[in-house]
Scaffold this active site. Structure first.
Site, PDB file in Angstrom:
ATOM      1  N   LYS A  43      -6.869  -0.942  11.614  1.00 57.28           N
ATOM      2  CA  LYS A  43      -6.299  -1.323  10.310  1.00 57.28           C
ATOM      3  C   LYS A  43      -5.061  -0.461  10.053  1.00 57.28           C
ATOM      4  O   LYS A  43      -4.037  -0.951   9.561  1.00 57.28           O
ATOM      5  CB  LYS A  43      -7.354  -1.128   9.220  1.00 57.28           C
TER       6      LYS A  43
ATOM      7  N   GLU B 182       0.840  -1.212   0.000  1.00 56.98           N
ATOM      8  CA  GLU B 182       0.000   0.000   0.000  1.00 56.98           C
ATOM      9  C   GLU B 182       0.867   1.250   0.000  1.00 56.98           C
ATOM     10  O   GLU B 182       1.716   1.429   0.877  1.00 56.98           O
ATOM     11  CB  GLU B 182      -0.918  -0.011   1.230  1.00 56.98           C
TER      12      GLU B 182
HETATM   13  C1  MEV Z   1      -5.442   3.369   5.392  1.00 53.15           C
HETATM   14  O1  MEV Z   1      -4.736   2.230   4.949  1.00 53.15           O
HETATM   15  C2  MEV Z   1      -5.424   3.459   6.898  1.00 53.15           C
HETATM   16  C3  MEV Z   1      -6.271   4.572   7.501  1.00 53.15           C
HETATM   17  O2  MEV Z   1      -7.611   4.479   7.018  1.00 53.15           O
HETATM   18  C4  MEV Z   1      -6.206   4.407   8.986  1.00 53.15           C
HETATM   19  C5  MEV Z   1      -7.142   5.320   9.743  1.00 53.15           C
HETATM   20  O3  MEV Z   1      -8.212   5.706   9.228  1.00 53.15           O
HETATM   21  O4  MEV Z   1      -6.811   5.595  10.925  1.00 53.15           O
HETATM   22  C6  MEV Z   1      -5.760   5.912   7.068  1.00 53.15           C
END
Ligand code: MEV
Length: 449
Positions: A285, A88
């Protein structure tokens, strides 16, 4: 679909190129091209390729992922450049940015709170529970004695079996008992060790109940082992990572963001993730973006780490944020408690040609030090994500990478890419927008020829 032609017996016996031929011919419209492309990822060094093939089964190619570095991690006073394997975009950049930010504010701190792992022998038995309890100490000695050849090495390294408990669960399921066993597996993740001990325990338990004179010959000697397996839920193999600084040291973030307002908004965002499971899952996540990337880079078991982390996030009955934040007495504190069952010896850790260098890069850490490093990377990732979310929004940082991916996909050359980067700076990037922009550029170029 022609089900019959796509079924095969003896696939595993085919040589690798035979497997590749069969798969491409059965499932692709252009087998020759796909075969060539998948083959192009085979390692040029046959020995390295044999090693990789040995990690799994039925391999037809390799699946490359980027191996990146997040430098400037100050953890418990030591500097680390953290290896991260992740597909990612923005994750490594975000970890590096948070590491740099905290480098000037005392760095990250971490402490291992426990290293206990656990496994169970699940069995079915219809005898008198009091009789089994009365001879349990004798059984426990027998279990340890018979497993001694398996545990000897681990004991030399300072680990082994910690405790054996008999759990009576007949009130939940007829005749259902467990042997609940806790372990210290030192620097190894310990899955093989724990499972070997448990399977040995199951054999001893079966014999013990079948022959011990305390049990009635007709009714109580019938025991059924259901299964013997480690538990990936390891809430007592736990590490805490934290950052802290005076609120005023947080600095300012764009218009209207004093350090105090940033601290308060940050703490509120974390509280929201504590109380709302929908937000908590996304928040966690973000933590696992960092955790998994280092777990993968060091050839640890990311499925075990994920399964356990999410179960722990729901340990009080509601799924919550794994991190917490407090703004008190002029101090900003942000911390994360997370169970991490990791190894730095055994498994693939030293076999995988890149993982062994990832561990070397981290100074060949003990499992406990690796727990600390990985927890700090998760916290850094979470800090960077929440900071973006409450200030600029997450898309600003993502747009550049998103644009680069689209340009790649559309086959843009260096000049076109540079022009597009300038054109889209600060603008919202969409696939159609970039395609139209490139088409425009190419038309102008064509007309000029
Ligand atoms: C994206 O991979 C992860 C986020 O969505 C985490 C979050 O919202 O805290 C940016």
């Amino acid at each position: 679909m022609h089900i019959n032609t796509k079924a095969i017996s003896g696939f595993s016996k085919l040589p690798k190129s035979g497997k590749l031929d069969w798969v491409t011919e059965q499932f692709f419209s252009d087998p020759a091209r796909v075969r060539q492309e998948l083959k192009s990822w085979w390692h040029s060094n046959e020995e390295q390729q044999r090693l990789l093939d040995g990690f799994s089964e039925n391999t037809i190619s390799n699946f490359p992922l980027p191996f990146g570095i997040a430098p400037n991690f100050l953890i418990n006073g030591n500097m680390y450049a953290v290896p991260m394997v992740i597909e990612e975009s923005s994750v490594v950049a975000a970890a590096a940015s948070a590491a740099k930010y905290w480098l000037d504010r005392g760095g990250f701190h971490a402490r291992v709170l426990g290293v206990k792992k656990m496994g169970q022998v699940h069995f079915s038995w219809g005898g008198d529970a009091r009789k089994l309890e009365s001879v349990f100490d004798e059984l426990a000695c027998e279990l340890r004695k018979n497993a001694a050849p398996i545990t000897a090495n681990m004991e030399k390294r300072g680990g082994g079996i910690l405790d054996i408990e008999l759990v009576n669960l007949t009130h939940l399921e007829p005749k259902y008992y467990q042997l609940k066993v806790t372990f210290d597996t030192r620097d190894s993740m310990g899955a093989n060790f724990i499972n070997s001990v448990l399977e040995d325990f199951a054999r001893t338990l079966d014999r013990f109940i079948s022959f011990h004179p305390v049990f009635d010959e007709n009714e109580e000697r019938d025991i059924h082992i259901i299964m013997s397996i480690l538990s990936n839920y390891t809430p007592e193999c736990l590490v805490r990572a934290w950052v802290e600084c005076p609120v005023e040291d947080l600095g300012t973030f764009g218009d209207g963001f004093t350090a105090q307002s940033l601290a308060e908004k940050f703490a509120k965002a974390v509280r929201i993730a504590r109380l709302d499971p929908h937000r908590a899952v996304t928040h966690n996540k973000g933590i696992f973006n960092g955790i998994d990337a280092v777990v993968l880079a060091t050839a640890n078991d990311f499925r075990a780490v994920e399964a356990c982390g999410h179960a722990y996030a729901a340990c009080d009955g509601q799924y919550r944020s794994l991190s917490q934040c407090a703004v008190e007495n002029g101090m900003f504190r942000f911390w994360l408690d997370i169970p991490l069952a990791l190894g730095t010896v055994g498994g693939l850790t030293k076999l995988h040609p890149i993982a062994k260098h990832a561990l070397e890069l981290l100074g060949n850490p003990s499992a406990e030090t690796l727990m600390e490093i990985i927890a700090c990377t998760g916290l850094a990732q979470n800090f960077a994500a929440v900071r973006s979310l409450i200030t600029t929004g997450i898309q600003q940082g993502h747009m550049k990478m998103h644009l680069a991916n689209i340009l790649n996909h559309l086959g843009a050359d260096v000049r076109e890419a540079e022009a597009a980067m300038l054109h889209f700076a600060g603008k919202t990037v969409s696939f159609t927008g970039v395609r139209e922009y490139l088409e425009g550029l190419r038309e102008v170029k064509f007309a000029a020829l």
